[in-house]
Design a protein around this motif. Structure first.
Motif, PDB file in Angstrom:
ATOM      1  N   ALA A 150      23.986   4.676  16.049  1.00  0.00           N
ATOM      2  CA  ALA A 150      23.073   5.127  15.009  1.00  0.00           C
ATOM      3  C   ALA A 150      23.654   6.346  14.305  1.00  0.00           C
ATOM      4  O   ALA A 150      24.117   7.289  14.950  1.00  0.00           O
ATOM      5  CB  ALA A 150      21.709   5.458  15.599  1.00  0.00           C
ATOM      6  N   ALA A 151      23.622   6.302  12.983  1.00  0.00           N
ATOM      7  CA  ALA A 151      24.095   7.414  12.160  1.00  0.00           C
ATOM      8  C   ALA A 151      23.012   8.487  12.079  1.00  0.00           C
ATOM      9  O   ALA A 151      21.815   8.184  12.132  1.00  0.00           O
ATOM     10  CB  ALA A 151      24.435   6.916  10.756  1.00  0.00           C
ATOM     11  N   ILE A 152      23.432   9.715  11.925  1.00  0.00           N
ATOM     12  CA  ILE A 152      22.504  10.832  11.774  1.00  0.00           C
ATOM     13  C   ILE A 152      22.253  11.018  10.277  1.00  0.00           C
ATOM     14  O   ILE A 152      23.195  11.232   9.513  1.00  0.00           O
ATOM     15  CB  ILE A 152      23.099  12.130  12.369  1.00  0.00           C
ATOM     16  CG1 ILE A 152      23.648  11.905  13.778  1.00  0.00           C
ATOM     17  CG2 ILE A 152      22.085  13.270  12.304  1.00  0.00           C
ATOM     18  CD1 ILE A 152      22.730  11.208  14.736  1.00  0.00           C
ATOM     19  N   VAL A 153      20.990  10.939   9.865  1.00  0.00           N
ATOM     20  CA  VAL A 153      20.672  11.099   8.439  1.00  0.00           C
ATOM     21  C   VAL A 153      19.969  12.421   8.162  1.00  0.00           C
ATOM     22  O   VAL A 153      19.809  12.812   7.005  1.00  0.00           O
ATOM     23  CB  VAL A 153      19.838   9.921   7.900  1.00  0.00           C
ATOM     24  CG1 VAL A 153      20.604   8.612   8.053  1.00  0.00           C
ATOM     25  CG2 VAL A 153      18.473   9.845   8.553  1.00  0.00           C
ATOM     26  N   GLY A 154      19.549  13.109   9.211  1.00  0.00           N
ATOM     27  CA  GLY A 154      18.895  14.404   9.057  1.00  0.00           C
ATOM     28  C   GLY A 154      18.543  14.962  10.423  1.00  0.00           C
ATOM     29  O   GLY A 154      18.622  14.250  11.426  1.00  0.00           O
TER      30      GLY A 154
END
Length: 160
Positions: A150-154
């Motif tokens: 999972a990518a970090i978006v905030g």
């Protein structure tokens, strides 16, 4: 991270894609996303695989200023300091293939050995996991042992 046995077509490799919580309705003040009920290690691997069903997750209000995301998780440890601190809550969006990974950027990796938060690098059959903090551990995870990325978006920083 979020437990699901297989995708809608019965293929276990597509399970996380079926978990898509949909687009964020920014006009709905009641919109929520699941908070995974355990921490992601920002240090070494936890050595304990943890999974949760969406029913076991606390539903927290959507943060409308963030890009769309699937869940949040709280990190623990200081290997990603000074940019990310223990206790920060990360908003994460599932990644569905290696072609969607921006190598060298931070991600949550859910593997047989637990969930970790690291900078990822492609190492052929393995993913190299490195810390921002030069004193933090670095290690490899075999790609076949990875369940989700999972990518970090905030992120949110909780202060006293």
């Amino acid at each position: 991270m979020l437990k699901q046995t297989s995708g809608a077509d019965g293929d276990p490799s597509r399970a996380s894609k079926d978990l898509d919580t949909g687009s964020i309705d920014r006009t709905n003040p009641g919109a929520t996303r699941p908070r995974i009920p355990f921490t992601a290690a920002a240090g070494g691997l936890s050595m304990v695989a943890q999974t949760a069903t969406t029913g076991e997750c606390e539903q927290v209000p959507v943060i409308p200023t963030f890009p769309p995301y699937d869940f949040t998780i709280i990190i623990e440890g200081d290997s990603m300091a000074p940019l990310y601190l223990s206790g920060d809550e990360l908003a994460c969006r599932f990644v569905y293939g290696a072609d969607e990974i921006n190598w060298g950027k931070p991600y949550i990796v859910d593997s047989d050995e637990g969930a970790v938060f690291k900078l990822l690098y492609d190492g052929g059959n393995v993913v190299l996991c490195r810390s921002i903090n030069p004193e933090g551990p670095a290690y490899e995870i075999n790609k076949r042992d990875i369940h989700h990325v999972a990518a970090i978006v905030g992120y949110l920083r909780h202060t006293l």
